[in-house]
Scaffold this motif. Sequence first.
Motif, mmCIF file in Angstrom:
data_model
loop_
_atom_site.group_PDB
_atom_site.id
_atom_site.type_symbol
_atom_site.label_atom_id
_atom_site.label_comp_id
_atom_site.label_asym_id
_atom_site.label_seq_id
_atom_site.Cartn_x
_atom_site.Cartn_y
_atom_site.Cartn_z
ATOM 1 N N TYR A 157 -26.112 -21.218 -50.249
ATOM 2 C CA TYR A 157 -26.137 -20.994 -51.698
ATOM 3 C C TYR A 157 -25.648 -22.234 -52.452
ATOM 4 O O TYR A 157 -26.177 -22.566 -53.514
ATOM 5 C CB TYR A 157 -25.287 -19.786 -52.059
ATOM 6 C CG TYR A 157 -25.816 -18.505 -51.472
ATOM 7 C CD1 TYR A 157 -27.021 -17.961 -51.920
ATOM 8 C CD2 TYR A 157 -25.128 -17.838 -50.467
ATOM 9 C CE1 TYR A 157 -27.510 -16.778 -51.369
ATOM 10 C CE2 TYR A 157 -25.610 -16.661 -49.917
ATOM 11 C CZ TYR A 157 -26.800 -16.142 -50.366
ATOM 12 O OH TYR A 157 -27.297 -14.984 -49.816
ATOM 13 N N LEU A 214 -32.609 -17.704 -54.197
ATOM 14 C CA LEU A 214 -32.557 -19.111 -53.805
ATOM 15 C C LEU A 214 -33.309 -20.011 -54.775
ATOM 16 O O LEU A 214 -33.061 -21.219 -54.818
ATOM 17 C CB LEU A 214 -33.129 -19.285 -52.396
ATOM 18 C CG LEU A 214 -32.345 -18.608 -51.268
ATOM 19 C CD1 LEU A 214 -33.017 -18.867 -49.935
ATOM 20 C CD2 LEU A 214 -30.896 -19.069 -51.246
ATOM 21 N N CYS A 274 -27.561 -18.438 -57.439
ATOM 22 C CA CYS A 274 -26.813 -19.015 -56.318
ATOM 23 C C CYS A 274 -25.338 -19.178 -56.672
ATOM 24 O O CYS A 274 -24.455 -18.925 -55.834
ATOM 25 C CB CYS A 274 -27.419 -20.363 -55.939
ATOM 26 S SG CYS A 274 -29.076 -20.256 -55.244
ATOM 27 N N MET A 311 -23.715 -15.845 -56.348
ATOM 28 C CA MET A 311 -23.458 -15.502 -54.945
ATOM 29 C C MET A 311 -22.233 -16.247 -54.409
ATOM 30 O O MET A 311 -21.464 -15.697 -53.601
ATOM 31 C CB MET A 311 -24.687 -15.832 -54.106
ATOM 32 C CG MET A 311 -25.879 -14.936 -54.381
ATOM 33 S SD MET A 311 -25.561 -13.197 -54.014
ATOM 34 C CE MET A 311 -25.249 -13.273 -52.260
#
Length: 441
Positions: A366, A408, A414, A417
């Motif tokens: 990530y 992604l 990202c 995350m």
Amino acid sequence: PAAARPLLRRRKPVKLLRSAQPARRLAAAASLVVVVVVIVVVPNLEARLLHLLPNLEVAARHRRRHGRASLRRRRLCRRRKAPRELLVRVVVLLCAPRLEGIPLEGIPLRSRGRGGPRDLATATLAATFRESDAWTSLEAELALAHGDGTKPPVAVPAHLRRASPLRAILILLKYRALTDYRDPVYLGPRIGDKLVFSLIVLTLYLGEGGEMAPAKVAGVTGILFMVTALCGYGAASVVPSLVLDRPLFYRETNDGCYGPFAYFTYKIIQEGFLCIFTSLLFTVVIFWGVQFQGSFFILMLSYYLVTMISIALAYAIASLAPTLEAASAMLPTYVTTVMFVAGLIMLTDEIPSQWAWYGWTSFIRYGWAAMMNNQFQGHPNGEAKLFLDANGTAITVLDFYGLRGPVLGDKWACIGMLVAIFAVFFTCGLGVLSNIRHERR
């Protein structure tokens, strides 16, 4: 003269210890006076002394089990026994009003023969006292004073209670973090590696961030991956701080100074505040020198979050590992495993199905995806189709590495995350620190 020498040899040795007898008698008399004064002044001293009498039976068993002392030690103890016997006899006589119902006639108050472990018949006195009414009354008084567990807890004054977690964190930051920030030994491993790596990246990839050549694009892709991976390995510098502080942490938590939550949060805040400046230093050196594209803030934020995840992971492993050697080995092992499934060493689309799930737990994936989207998304070298897929079709660099889709393919997804993974590692580290203790009592 020579004729007088045999007479001198037959003379008995002079007892030099006779001069010390008056001093011992004086010490015994002074001790007797002190005992009488203490018994008169201290309330309920008789009850407290009698409550400890059963412990004398345990001491007698210990002495019988480990045998007699040497001859020299027994002689020394025999000289010092008289004052001790006198004190115990005085205590028993002064405590006589609390010994109702105890038959003391058959209990000798003086040792007989050479039986050192049987001085004052401690075992007999303790066993007899335990069967008496006085013992029962003392137990009732103790239960009344301390409770049997059914009563509500006693209110503890504010100055004796443990500080709140917020106050404990502030105190730790004030007195420990500020001290560590002035320590070169603490700052060196946390700043030195960032400075060295930034200079290496600057000199190797100077001005190549906006190049259109496939080799240059692949080089920038690789350096972004290494920047992310080095954050995980660089967290090894924080492992000793928690492992070496473990005895101090156990002592202060046992004393009620603070709890595991306050300590773990303080460590994360301490590292996180310093990490702001180290991330800024690293990003400033490489962003304009390499001429990276995109947002400076996103590149720095991605680097900062990956570094903080690595620190939280390092603290979680340091809390779990019993030794510093084990923690130092476990951290790079885990970082290497998530590096394999991050998407560069093996493309995201090529990872086997039995390992595909593990790639979605990789914080390196990530962090690298956020930097890649920031570098190539919407820029000429990112939109150019410089790579080929398995069918020979020309695709972009982001499609080639599988950095597409709602997660992604989005830099903010990202980053989200990364925040979630940091929360998971923080929770795991706190849980391990709270429930696993590497100490022997």
